[in-house]
Write an enzyme that holds these catalytic residues in place. Structure first.
Site, PDB file in Angstrom:
ATOM      1  N   ASP A 177     -18.011  -5.575 -13.299  1.00 35.67           N
ATOM      2  CA  ASP A 177     -18.197  -5.412 -11.778  1.00 35.67           C
ATOM      3  C   ASP A 177     -16.785  -5.389 -10.832  1.00 35.67           C
ATOM      4  O   ASP A 177     -15.825  -5.862 -11.541  1.00 35.67           O
ATOM      5  CB  ASP A 177     -19.298  -6.464 -11.300  1.00 35.67           C
ATOM      6  CG  ASP A 177     -19.961  -5.941  -9.823  1.00 35.67           C
ATOM      7  OD1 ASP A 177     -19.584  -5.022  -9.155  1.00 35.67           O
ATOM      8  OD2 ASP A 177     -21.051  -6.784  -9.506  1.00 35.67           O
ATOM      9  N   ASP A 216     -26.033  -0.423  -4.943  1.00 29.36           N
ATOM     10  CA  ASP A 216     -26.893  -1.573  -4.859  1.00 29.36           C
ATOM     11  C   ASP A 216     -27.972  -1.418  -4.010  1.00 29.36           C
ATOM     12  O   ASP A 216     -28.848  -2.343  -3.941  1.00 29.36           O
ATOM     13  CB  ASP A 216     -26.110  -2.660  -3.964  1.00 29.36           C
ATOM     14  CG  ASP A 216     -24.951  -3.296  -4.720  1.00 29.36           C
ATOM     15  OD1 ASP A 216     -25.149  -3.506  -6.128  1.00 29.36           O
ATOM     16  OD2 ASP A 216     -23.983  -4.271  -4.423  1.00 29.36           O
TER      17      ASP A 216
END
Ligand code: GLA
Length: 721
Positions: free
Chosen positions: A461, A531
């Site tokens: 990430d 997301d």
């Protein structure tokens, strides 16, 4: 495609034609656009026809008669920025060499592509530029980059060097861009070109969810099925600028490269600089064909490693299920349930390392939190493997929290401008990955974890844009190198981990899809798309992403309702029907599922296991755009055209609607297909011309029996008889 160049009378390189493949012949000189012009700046005395302002070029230089965007900005010791890179030699050879330290498309066999290197030389500076072109044999793809080599004795400063320049003879195009923001990445925007510069860019340190490093130019009448389109993609994950400069003579100059605003490279004597690669894809048969060329190129000749050619494991990720609030018992309970449902891989997301209970601390301290995981990642991964599942782990190696051991030991390791305030993003700061010592230290910590455990998958990430970038590891006159060297540091860490752990499947992520770019796909064959896990929003995001990126690269999960980003309720069937068109997984707490839901989820997993080979490696077509309609449809066809799967989605239920049909694509017109759930068998040509009927006649047009409501979806599976 054909791409035709010429050594111009002044020995710069001219561009004569780019587009559909045309017959070769001895000379194309007549395509050089020479015409007497009154008031232009001209190269040769007593000749008013040869003006660089009008000549189509490959490597336009600044400030010498061509007043448009230039390909180079090179400052010399005397302060001048005038350069004259003139043809010196060229070489043509089979294959395609790699670009050291940079991601790039590749070949497995020298017959797949041919490479042309054109060497240009500025005699005064004793400096060369090599323009590197590769054209693929069986793909309408041209890859291009440039390298500059200072062979002289001057200390030069490179402020800009384009990866790609293309001058098109007219500007009658619509520009397609993929724009967005966090949680609404890669929405399709289309606008006509206009005079002046139109550009997409990133100054965020990552390629960004705001403008993907891709755009296309299509003719006004080009559709998904027919017409001309040029697609441009930049194989890079950092700051970029991709511009179309339309002049007042109706020509279009395309210029792609590292963003000059945050770039300045000291090009000392006997040093060189290589740009990232840019790609051009040509289609004469619509934007679906353009996308399909990108899909197969990225899947087959950009992604690497074992996972490139293998279906992806169905995973469960605990992020939306637990966030950072978990312990080993919870995780093992979730894993057991997931295993019972047929899930193959458990991914432990953020929150597993020491002290990480919220987003204010611990980034940089890559060792397991013993309070949550008494036997560490080693113990947990072993127990998950014992359940018969693979184990995956989330990391965010480029970041640091102020509240961390790493910060207390190495406060100078974060990017920060001396004597200036420092902005945070999600309470976190960016490590100086332009410094190889920092990268090495982080690599060591990660290797300790990876070596201690059985890790099959890693989600890497990167959760904030960069700001106030300044590196204490660099001299004051080297600060313009930092953004680019940062990305090179990221690439080098990927390369190090990939060579040490070749079996690990990497998924890249940056606050969802802020680094969904071809550079990352060279290292991580899949990326977390967004997301936003709401099915209705995901339809748009995945549809837009498919403009360039293959389904095998799109991380897509089923999550719980109400959805955590939008608080929207969508049917479980629709959540899966969207997530199937990607790598597929679940992002929820399986302990919260009802018995009925568990049965459905098991069936969904069995379905994906049966069809993922087709979905992830077949040919994808967009049929109906959710940006233009209340409905969306797409389909994947197997390479032998014997099987196809169509995803059909309807946002709002409406009363007394039109009778629905969708014209399919890519089938064999002479084959007869059965359609699961329908009691008739039809030819491919019928499905592609008359269409597939989507109205459910048994439901009744007044909706009385039609209880499925909003966010309905259906899959249609075709099998050749
Ligand atoms: C980002 C990612 C999410 C999750 C969190 C963890 O937002 O996109 O999927 O991993 O970070 O902090």
């Amino acid at each position: 495609m054909s791409y035709i160049l010429k050594i111009l009378p002044n020995r710069q390189i001219g561009q004569l034609y780019t587009g559909k493949r045309i017959h070769d012949q001895d000379s194309f000189d007549h395509l050089l656009e020479l015409v007497q012009r009154g008031m232009s700046v001209n190269v040769f005395e007593n000749d008013r026809t040869f003006s660089l302002e009008h000549i189509k070029q490959e490597f336009p230089a600044p400030l010498q008669g061509d007043m448009r965007t230039a390909s180079i900005d090179l400052e010399q010791e005397n302060g001048s920025r005038i350069v004259q890179f003139l043809y010196e030699s060229h070489e043509i050879f089979p294959g395609k060499p790699g670009l050291t330290g940079l991601p790039a498309t590749y070949v497995e066999n020298d017959k797949e592509a041919t490479t042309l290197h054109i060497t240009l030389k500025d005699a005064l500076l004793e400096t060369k530029v090599i323009l590197k072109y590769t054209i693929y044999e069986h793909r309408p793809v041209l890859a291009r980059s440039a390298e500059i080599i200072n062979e002289g004795s001057q200390h030069l400063t490179l402020h800009a060097l384009s990866s790609f320049n293309l001058d098109l003879p007219d500007a009658q195009y619509d520009m397609i861009e993929l724009t967005g923001a966090w949680a609404r990445e890669r929405n399709i925007k289309i606008h006509p070109l206009h005079e002046g510069i139109q550009s997409i860019y990133s100054l965020r340190g990552h390629s960004s969810s705001n403008f993907n490093p891709f755009f296309a130019l299509k003719r006004k009448h080009t559709t998904e099925e027919q017409g001309e389109a040029f697609g441009f993609s930049f194989v890079y994950s950092g700051n970029f600028l991709a511009a179309v400069d339309v002049d007042t003579y109706n020509t279009a100059r395309i210029n792609i490269g590292i963003h000059p605003f945050t770039f300045s490279w000291p090009l000392k004597e006997h040093t060189s600089f290589q740009t990232p690669e840019a790609l051009l894809v040509y289609s004469s048969s619509g934007t679906n064909a353009m996308s399909q060329t990108f899909h197969s190129l990225f899947r087959e000749r950009l992604a690497r490693g074992w996972w490139r050619d293998h279906v992806r494991p169905i995973l469960i990720n605990n992020w939306e299920g637990t966030y950072m609030d978990f312990d080993e018992k919870t995780i093992l309970e979730m894993a057991q349930q997931a295993k019972d449902l047929g899930i193959e891989l458990f991914v432990l997301d953020d929150g597993w390392y020491e002290g990480r209970n919220d987003d204010t601390s611990s980034l940089g301290d890559w060792f397991p939190d013993r309070a949550k995981l008494p036997e560490g990642i080693a113990g947990l991964s072993r127990k998950i493997e014992q359940l018969g599942m693979k184990f995956g782990l989330w990391i965010e190696p480029e970041m640091i929290s102020r509240n961390s051991k790493l910060f207390r030991q190495h406060p100078q390791w974060m990017l920060q401008t001396p004597h200036r305030p420092l902005s945070h993003g999600r309470n976190q700061y960016v490590l100086d990955f332009s410094d190889p010592d920092v990268v090495d230290h982080i690599a060591g910590m990660l290797e300790n974890v990876f070596d201690s455990a059985k890790i099959s998958y890693v989600k890497w990430d990167m959760n904030r844009a960069m700001s106030e970038v300044y590196s204490s590891a660099h001299h004051s006159n080297e600060q313009g190198m930092v953004y680019h060297q940062y990305i090179l540091g990221v690439y080098s860490l990927y390369e190090r981990l990939l060579s040490r752990y070749p079996d690990i499947l990497f998924e890249s992520c940056a606050s969802g899809g802020a680094r969904f770019d071809p550079g990352m796909l060279y290292y991580a064959p899949q990326a977390w798309t967004s997301d936003d896990t709401d099915a209705a929003e995901r339809i748009k995001i995945q549809y837009g992403t498919s403009m360039v990126y293959p389904l095998s690269s799109m991380g897509s999960h089923v999550s719980a309702i109400p959805n955590h980003q939008l608080y929207r309720y969508t049917p479980l069937s629709t959540r899966a029907n969207v997530a199937y068109f990607g790598t597929f997984g679940y992002e929820l707490d399986p302990r919260q599922l009802t018995e009925e839901e568990k049965k459905t989820v098991s069936r969904q997993i069995a379905f994906m296991k049966k069809y993922r080979d087709l979905i992830q490696f077949g040919t994808f077509y967009r049929l109906l755009s959710p940006f233009d309609h209340n409905e969306c449809a797409w389909m994947v066809v197997s390479n032998d055209k014997k099987r196809a799967i169509i995803g059909y989605y309807r946002m709002m239920q409406r009363v007394n609607e039109r009778f629905g049909r969708i014209r399919l694509q890519g089938l064999d017109e002479n084959l007869k297909y059965s359609i699961q759930g329908k009691n008739y068998i039809v030819y491919g040509d019928e499905l592609m011309n008359a269409g597939l009927i989507t109205t459910d006649a048994s439901a009744g047009e007044d909706n009385k029996k039609f209880k499925e409501g909003d966010y309905l979806s259906r899959l249609y599976i075709l099998d050749a008889q």
